[in-house]
Write an enzyme that holds these catalytic residues in place. Structure first.
Site, PDB file in Angstrom:
ATOM      1  NE  ARG A  67      10.383 -26.832-118.689  1.00  0.00           N
ATOM      2  CZ  ARG A  67       9.060 -27.008-118.598  1.00  0.00           C
ATOM      3  NH1 ARG A  67       8.239 -26.022-118.904  1.00  0.00           N
ATOM      4  NH2 ARG A  67       8.544 -28.158-118.211  1.00  0.00           N
ATOM      5  CD  GLU A 104       6.168 -35.113-111.279  1.00  0.00           C
ATOM      6  OE1 GLU A 104       6.660 -34.258-112.040  1.00  0.00           O
ATOM      7  OE2 GLU A 104       6.440 -35.185-110.081  1.00  0.00           O
TER       8      GLU A 104
HETATM    9  P1  AMP Z   1       8.109 -37.235-117.394  1.00  0.00           P
HETATM   10  O1  AMP Z   1       7.518 -37.690-118.691  1.00  0.00           O
HETATM   11  O2  AMP Z   1       7.264 -37.659-116.220  1.00  0.00           O
HETATM   12  O3  AMP Z   1       9.545 -37.666-117.247  1.00  0.00           O
HETATM   13  O4  AMP Z   1       8.043 -35.645-117.369  1.00  0.00           O
HETATM   14  C1  AMP Z   1       9.023 -34.901-118.009  1.00  0.00           C
HETATM   15  C2  AMP Z   1       8.447 -33.710-118.720  1.00  0.00           C
HETATM   16  O5  AMP Z   1       7.527 -32.995-117.908  1.00  0.00           O
HETATM   17  C3  AMP Z   1       9.554 -32.740-119.058  1.00  0.00           C
HETATM   18  O6  AMP Z   1       9.293 -32.161-120.328  1.00  0.00           O
HETATM   19  C4  AMP Z   1       9.520 -31.709-117.954  1.00  0.00           C
HETATM   20  O7  AMP Z   1       9.767 -30.430-118.462  1.00  0.00           O
HETATM   21  C5  AMP Z   1       8.107 -31.814-117.392  1.00  0.00           C
HETATM   22  N1  AMP Z   1       8.083 -31.960-115.928  1.00  0.00           N
HETATM   23  C6  AMP Z   1       7.644 -33.037-115.232  1.00  0.00           C
HETATM   24  N2  AMP Z   1       7.734 -32.858-113.922  1.00  0.00           N
HETATM   25  C7  AMP Z   1       8.264 -31.629-113.752  1.00  0.00           C
HETATM   26  C8  AMP Z   1       8.634 -30.857-112.616  1.00  0.00           C
HETATM   27  N3  AMP Z   1       8.472 -31.323-111.364  1.00  0.00           N
HETATM   28  N4  AMP Z   1       9.190 -29.640-112.811  1.00  0.00           N
HETATM   29  C9  AMP Z   1       9.368 -29.165-114.084  1.00  0.00           C
HETATM   30  N5  AMP Z   1       9.043 -29.839-115.190  1.00  0.00           N
HETATM   31  C10 AMP Z   1       8.493 -31.065-115.037  1.00  0.00           C
END
Ligand code: AMP
Length: 188
Positions: A67, A104
């Protein structure tokens, strides 16, 4: 630089859809496809980003798979700078540098082309260290963005800021970033 108005914030935030329990129970997935299909919301967001970053003297925008490509490529075109994809493992065809990270909901690995910002990260015209903005749709734990920022550093360029459309601020991810972090909208 003009900021977002309250109306802009409401329009952009209101265009993003919550999908409970996707991709697994307990996760509220922030679906930006509804932002992209709303021309008013998408334009207000891109106007704001173009306004904010027009004075940063950027050489490239790096977008995170997948995205981050949508916002990053559109912004690069508006600013007249190059776009570089940071991709999930195994997708880039040339020689890559890789970094592992946790997110996550699982684990993953990102890669960048070794010469993405010029040989040793030096810009082909200026000969100086390339100035790069890193962009993604959302920051949750920050693991993906930290790995991506580390790749920019590893190939010799400078990550001047990390930009996100949405920040899950209750996870406090940006506290331990070594580069500036800007989030258009924060969710408590
Ligand atoms: P993080 O590494 O935990 O900061 O996760 C970020 C990545 O995971 C990004 O590329 C987001 O698109 C995706 N992502 C994580 N959590 C979500 C969420 N609750 N909704 C949409 N995308 C998420």
């Amino acid at each position: 630089m003009s900021g977002l108005t309250t109306e802009d914030r409401e329009i952009i935030l209101g265009s993003i859809r919550d999908i409970p329990d996707f991709p697994k129970p307990g996760i509220i997935f922030k679906d930006i496809t509804t932002l992209l299909s709303d021309p008013t919301a998408y334009k207000r967001l891109m106007d704001h980003l173009a306004d904010r970053y027009s004075g940063y003297e950027l050489d490239y925008i790096a977008g995170i798979d997948a995205r981050g490509f949508i916002f990053g490529a559109a912004l690069a075109d508006r600013l007249g700078v190059g776009f570089v994809p940071i991709r999930k493992k195994g997708k880039l065809p040339y020689t890559t540098v890789a970094e592992k990270y946790s997110l996550e909901y699982g684990f993953d690995e990102v890669e960048i082309h070794i010469d993405a910002f010029g040989d040793d990260g030096l810009h082909c015209i200026t000969g100086k260290k390339s100035r790069v903005l890193l962009i993604d749709d959302l920051i949750a734990t920050g693991g993906t963005a930290k790995a991506a920022a580390s790749l920019i550093d590893k190939v010799g360029a400078e990550c001047v800021e990390c930009c996100f459309i949405l920040e899950l601020s209750f996870l406090k991810a940006k506290d331990d970033f070594t580069v500036p972090v800007y989030s258009v909208l924060e969710i408590d």
